[in-house]
Design an enzyme around this catalytic site. Structure first.
Site, mmCIF file in Angstrom:
data_model
loop_
_atom_site.group_PDB
_atom_site.id
_atom_site.type_symbol
_atom_site.label_atom_id
_atom_site.label_comp_id
_atom_site.label_asym_id
_atom_site.label_seq_id
_atom_site.Cartn_x
_atom_site.Cartn_y
_atom_site.Cartn_z
ATOM 1 N N HIS A 321 0.809 -1.215 0.000
ATOM 2 C CA HIS A 321 0.000 0.000 0.000
ATOM 3 C C HIS A 321 0.850 1.277 0.000
ATOM 4 O O HIS A 321 0.330 2.350 0.242
ATOM 5 C CB HIS A 321 -1.043 -0.002 1.124
ATOM 6 N N SER A 377 -10.065 -7.088 10.821
ATOM 7 C CA SER A 377 -9.409 -6.764 9.557
ATOM 8 C C SER A 377 -10.329 -7.242 8.435
ATOM 9 O O SER A 377 -11.251 -8.018 8.670
ATOM 10 C CB SER A 377 -8.052 -7.455 9.455
ATOM 11 N N HIS A 394 -6.426 1.470 2.777
ATOM 12 C CA HIS A 394 -5.347 0.554 3.197
ATOM 13 C C HIS A 394 -5.425 0.153 4.660
ATOM 14 O O HIS A 394 -4.683 -0.717 5.102
ATOM 15 C CB HIS A 394 -3.981 1.162 2.901
ATOM 16 N N GLY A 397 -6.622 3.993 9.503
ATOM 17 C CA GLY A 397 -6.259 5.407 9.450
ATOM 18 C C GLY A 397 -6.186 5.995 10.844
ATOM 19 O O GLY A 397 -7.109 5.877 11.644
ATOM 20 N N LYS A 470 3.320 -7.592 18.408
ATOM 21 C CA LYS A 470 3.602 -6.211 18.045
ATOM 22 C C LYS A 470 5.083 -5.932 18.067
ATOM 23 O O LYS A 470 5.805 -6.452 18.907
ATOM 24 C CB LYS A 470 2.963 -5.266 19.066
#
Lengths: 471, 133
Positions: A321, A377, A394, A397, A470
């Site tokens: 992206h 997702s 994508h 945000g 993460k």
């Protein structure tokens, strides 16, 4: 910033000042009124001033404030009429993207061994700074990765043909010029092949929670309750250094070329100039590095899952992206060669597009939309006719700064909340975790609904998180 | 006003500000601001010092300094425990292995040109930069 609502999902920023084309924003009234929604519109207007831009400066529903370009921006320039390429229109993390892999496991299979699976995957995926990488490469192999991306990794034995067939551009982009990748970029890249990085990058174990298009989901290789792994990362330090090097060069040469941009980070050069060609050659090399990085990480995750469960992971799709591509599009009745910048925007080819592999042709290009940590997702597909040169959103945000997120969120509480929702967390740092709180992002479902409503894509499936690793 | 630095909110990334009586001290403060944003180096040993010249004007020197910290982190896995800039614009990064530090935030990846600032007013130099993380 003044704008006009054209339809429920489309807004227009009329030309003014230095704008060569209008701005077009795909969103809802609610997203347009959200706090901070005005700032990226200024950047949409700035992008509209780029030499050679055609049709419009576009913003996707997840648009937010970036450098020069907004994140969630799409702009195409006419290559044969002095159109420019802007490294800021691609972003620092060249070919940052998402890879989705599917297993034969069900949610119940995962739950029965959740901790062992998460521990093994977390151990297999290096993340954060100075924590190493899965694959040790020397300067020679790095060069192969820059030239041939995932193709090199697969041919070296780490992957199979599906890994190439199901990767955008079949694992690598052409028109690479490795001589334009600086020694500093290479040094940063040598020790990071197969590493996640930090920030908003992650590896997530997810389950297919809902299928909205059975035929497309079957073509992609997805079914209800299936356990998947999603990996979101990019070209690491190498890509950032390529962007840094070439933005600085164009910042110096733009004035000599008579290019005056409203923001230095929008520095650019004609595609058909030495600086433009140099950047694109280096950018393509970095894009190949990004794909190789995700290929290596995916194989590491697959080995980890197999060690605990015996199950393998198979590639659903890999898509970037942050990229610029030279594409043919019809504009005002003429077929033009365009340099299409997608920064925080995803290509979404419609069904039947000649660039799609045969088994995906009827469904359209898979588009992978990572939600914020702990939220859903999405898997989308391209539609006909589409818009914005076959582009869509994508991600969720960002809506809140990292600073605000740290102040408002207690990392320990966030971890407890996620665990209460039965989402296992393996995080690099407490602060990094807090910065990525779901509260800091827009609602991904609203973003996806706006993209679908605007006719940019359609929803194929929704995924819910089971475990998060993460950076 | 003495020298200092701080991190200010930025939507997606990192914005740092620094101030000092001289341009060179201001540059060093900017380097410390960048380190503080992602690493706690208190108590970490100083293992080596990397020295390089900072050419160009103040803005160029600021970018070069931030670039250097980002580069050593990625390429050598090291982080400065302190940053000094001499009057003849020699940058000294006193480094330790990143493993000796505690990571407290996302690591920096690139210094941007967006809203890059370096000003002098009444004997006080100020600079600000936005850093991609």
């Amino acid at each position: 910033m003044h704008y006009v609502q054209e339809s429920p999902y489309r807004f227009r920023v009329d030309r003014r000042g230095r704008m060569r084309v209008p701005g077009k924003v795909f969103a809802t009234s609610q997203l347009m009124r959200a706090p901070g929604a005005d700032e990226p519109l200024e950047q949409v207007a700035n992008v509209a001033a780029l030499p050679g831009i055609v049709r419009a400066s576009y913003a996707m529903p997840d648009v937010h404030w970036g450098y020069g370009f907004p994140i969630g921006g799409v702009a195409a320039t006419d290559v044969d009429r002095g159109g420019v390429v802007s490294p800021g229109g691609v972003g620092f993390d060249i070919s940052c993207g998402v890879r989705l892999l599917a297993s034969e496991l069900s949610t119940a299979d995962f739950r029965s061994r959740a901790n062992a699976i998460m521990d093994r995957i977390a151990a297999a995926i290096p993340r954060g700074a100075g924590k190493g990488a899965v694959r040790e490469v020397d300067a020679h192999e790095l060069e192969e990765l820059l030239r041939r991306g995932s193709r090199h990794v697969v041919e070296a034995g780490d992957g199979d043909q599906r890994d190439l067939d199901r990767c955008e551009d079949r694992g690598a982009v052409d028109d690479v010029d490795v001589a334009q990748v600086s020694s500093r970029a290479r040094e940063r890249g040598l020790q990071q092949v197969g590493s996640l990085g930090s920030g908003n990058h992650f590896a997530e174990v997810q389950a297919v929670a809902e299928i909205r298009d059975e035929a497309a989901a079957a073509a992609f290789g997805l079914r209800q309750d299936q356990v998947c792994v999603m990996i979101h990362c990019g070209s690491r330090g190498l890509g950032h250094q390529v962007c840094t090097d070439h933005v600085r060069t164009m910042d110096r040469t733009a004035a000599e070329r008579g290019i005056d941009v409203p923001d230095r980070q929008l520095s650019c050069a004609p595609v058909e100039s030495p600086e433009g060609r140099a950047y694109l050659g280096a950018m393509n090399a970095a894009a190949n590095y990004g794909r190789a990085n995700r290929q290596v990480l995916a194989r590491a995750a697959s080995r980890a899952l197999r060690q605990v469960t015996g199950a393998e992971l198979e590639l659903v799709y890999d898509i970037s992206h942050n990229l610029a591509k030279i594409e043919q599009h019809e504009v005002d009745g003429r077929t033009l060669r365009l340099c299409v910048h997608r920064k925080g925007a995803t290509r979404a080819l419609p069904p039947g597009h000649p660039e799609l592999p045969a088994d995906l042709s009827a469904a359209g290009q898979p588009v992978l939309i990572p939600g914020s940590m702990g939220t859903g997702s999405y898997v989308l597909a391209g539609v006909r006719p589409g818009d914005a040169f076959h582009s869509t959103c994508h991600g969720a945000g960002r809506a809140m700064s990292r600073h605000q997120a740290q102040r408002r969120v207690d990392a320990k509480q966030l971890r407890r909340d996620l665990e209460n929702d039965r989402i296992s967390v393996r995080a690099g740092s407490a602060r990094g975790l807090a910065e990525e709180t779901p509260e800091a992002y827009k609602d991904v479902s609203e973003v996806v609904a706006a993209a679908e409503g605007a006719g940019l894509c359609r929803v194929v499936a929704r995924l819910r998180p089971l475990g998060v690793v993460k950076g | 006003m003495t020298a200092g630095h701080r991190e200010v909110p930025h939507t997606a990334d990192l914005r740092i500000e620094a101030w000092a009586p001289t341009a060179e001290e201001c540059l060093a403060e900017a380097g410390r601001a960048l380190v503080d944003a992602f690493a706690d180096v208190s108590g970490a040993p100083r293992e080596r010092t990397a020295v390089r010249g900072l050419a160009g004007g103040n803005e160029e020197a600021l970018l070069a300094l931030l670039d250097e910290i980002i580069y050593v982190l990625d390429a050598a896995g090291e982080v400065p425990v302190d940053v000094e800039v001499s009057r003849d614009r020699q940058l000294s990064l006193h480094l330790t292995a990143f493993a000796n530090a505690v990571q407290v935030g996302a690591t920096p990846k690139a210094a941007t040109l967006q809203d890059l600032e370096f000003t002098a007013d009444g004997g006080l130099h100020r600079c600000a930069a936005t850093v991609d993380i």
